[in-house]
Design an enzyme around this catalytic site. Structure first.
Site, PDB file in Angstrom:
ATOM      1  N   HIS A 125      46.213 -13.228  18.494  1.00  0.00           N
ATOM      2  CA  HIS A 125      45.762 -14.616  18.482  1.00  0.00           C
ATOM      3  C   HIS A 125      46.365 -15.381  17.318  1.00  0.00           C
ATOM      4  O   HIS A 125      47.186 -14.864  16.562  1.00  0.00           O
ATOM      5  CB  HIS A 125      44.231 -14.689  18.465  1.00  0.00           C
ATOM      6  CG  HIS A 125      43.553 -14.042  17.283  1.00  0.00           C
ATOM      7  ND1 HIS A 125      43.817 -14.390  15.980  1.00  0.00           N
ATOM      8  CD2 HIS A 125      42.592 -13.067  17.225  1.00  0.00           C
ATOM      9  CE1 HIS A 125      43.064 -13.676  15.162  1.00  0.00           C
ATOM     10  NE2 HIS A 125      42.312 -12.856  15.892  1.00  0.00           N
ATOM     11  N   CYS A 133      42.087  -7.533  14.979  1.00  0.00           N
ATOM     12  CA  CYS A 133      43.072  -8.216  15.821  1.00  0.00           C
ATOM     13  C   CYS A 133      44.394  -8.390  15.072  1.00  0.00           C
ATOM     14  O   CYS A 133      44.516  -8.076  13.893  1.00  0.00           O
ATOM     15  CB  CYS A 133      42.541  -9.579  16.256  1.00  0.00           C
ATOM     16  SG  CYS A 133      41.086  -9.495  17.317  1.00  0.00           S
TER      17      CYS A 133
END
Length: 311
Positions: A125, A133
């Protein structure tokens, strides 16, 4: 990073500049895509099939933030960014992410689920914040998102993501020879090498509690990731087997050396040197304003600055 974050469109589009870069490399926007991620180097690579019919490197993107340490993700809350082989379909793309746009890696995959690993919503992202992430900045993820979305719209059913602790050369493997994750990393290296030697996406199976590459099995794909692998009815091509065998011997020799190796004591993940420089110059708020439309805070900036990037 040159693009002004305020100029980003709500939904990322494939820019004329990216299309021109593809054309120079004899790639079509709709041709298949493959992604490789390297933690230690804090880089994400986008590969595309070119006119030769094989994958070629399109572009390497600096990663702003990943969290945890080198090694696979095993449980919720461990801050580990995952390592392994993942496959992303169109339904795993999120155009409405709180981090601009994102795509889900699909962790835990079949092998990880069978091993009892837990966690969810592990993404690539935008922004520069990670709790498992891979954060690529809004500008970076916007371009990556547009590229993979176009490939999926062009007929690719899903694209492969290969997530590694580092570039899996024999030299890097030797530097980490004392790490308890080495047996797992040796398996990852088999897939890494298969791609390096063929420039074709490796077929990934799971059996025997591990990844198995480029094999066809009696009765089709193994149904139980932890059960012994069925008999193989086809093996990789002879020349590839020879190259993989030679690489295996090089690795054995490198791991057998007694040279003292550096230790890698990650406080909490890493950051590409280009962003670490900006973090030092502009501070956490300045960096956040530069790479996130919502000025989403940089995660654990002190740890990012303290992280040992190289030996």
């Amino acid at each position: 990073m040159a693009m002004d974050v305020a100029s980003l469109a709500e939904a990322p589009q494939l820019s004329n500049k990216v299309k021109a870069e593809m054309a120079k490399k004899k790639m079509r926007p709709e041709s298949p895509v493959l992604v490789r991620i390297f933690k230690q180097e804090s880089e994400l690579e986008v590969w595309k099939v070119d006119a030769s019919g094989q994958y070629a490197l399109f572009k390497t993107y600096p990663m702003c933030r990943w969290s945890g340490k080198l090694g696979p993700k095993k449980k919720s809350g461990d801050r580990q960014a995952p390592e392994g082989f993942y496959h992303v379909s169109a339904g795993m793309l999120n155009p409405n992410s709180q981090y601009y746009v994102s795509f889900n890696l699909g962790y835990p995959n079949r092998l990880e689920s069978a091993l009892g690993y837990t966690g969810e919503a592990l993404m690539v992202h935008g922004a520069c914040s990670s709790s498992g992430c891979y954060a690529m900045t809004d500008q970076g993820v916007g371009e990556i998102y547009a590229i993979v979305q176009r490939a999926l719209e062009g007929g690719q059913q899903r694209f492969q993501v290969q997530a590694y602790p580092f570039r899996m050369t024999t030299q890097n493997m030797a530097k980490h020879r004392g790490d308890p994750n080495m047996p797992f990393w040796r398996t990852l290296k088999e897939g890494y090498d298969a791609f390096a030697f063929t420039r074709k996406q490796p077929k990934v199976s799971v059996c025997g509690g591990r990844y198995v590459f480029n094999k066809e099995f009696d009765g089709g794909e193994p149904s139980d990731p932890l059960a012994q692998c069925p008999a193989a009815v086809s093996e990789p091509a002879t020349d590839l087997v020879a190259k993989l065998g030679a690489e295996q011997k090089k690795l054995e020799a490198a791991l057998a050396t007694t040279t003292t190796v550096s230790s890698f004591a990650y406080m909490d993940g890493g950051m590409h040197p280009s962003f670490r420089t900006l973090l030092k110059q502009q501070g956490a708020k300045g960096l956040a304003a530069r790479i996130s439309r919502t000025k989403y805070p940089v995660s654990r900036p002190d740890a990012a600055l303290a992280d040992p990037y190289d030996d």
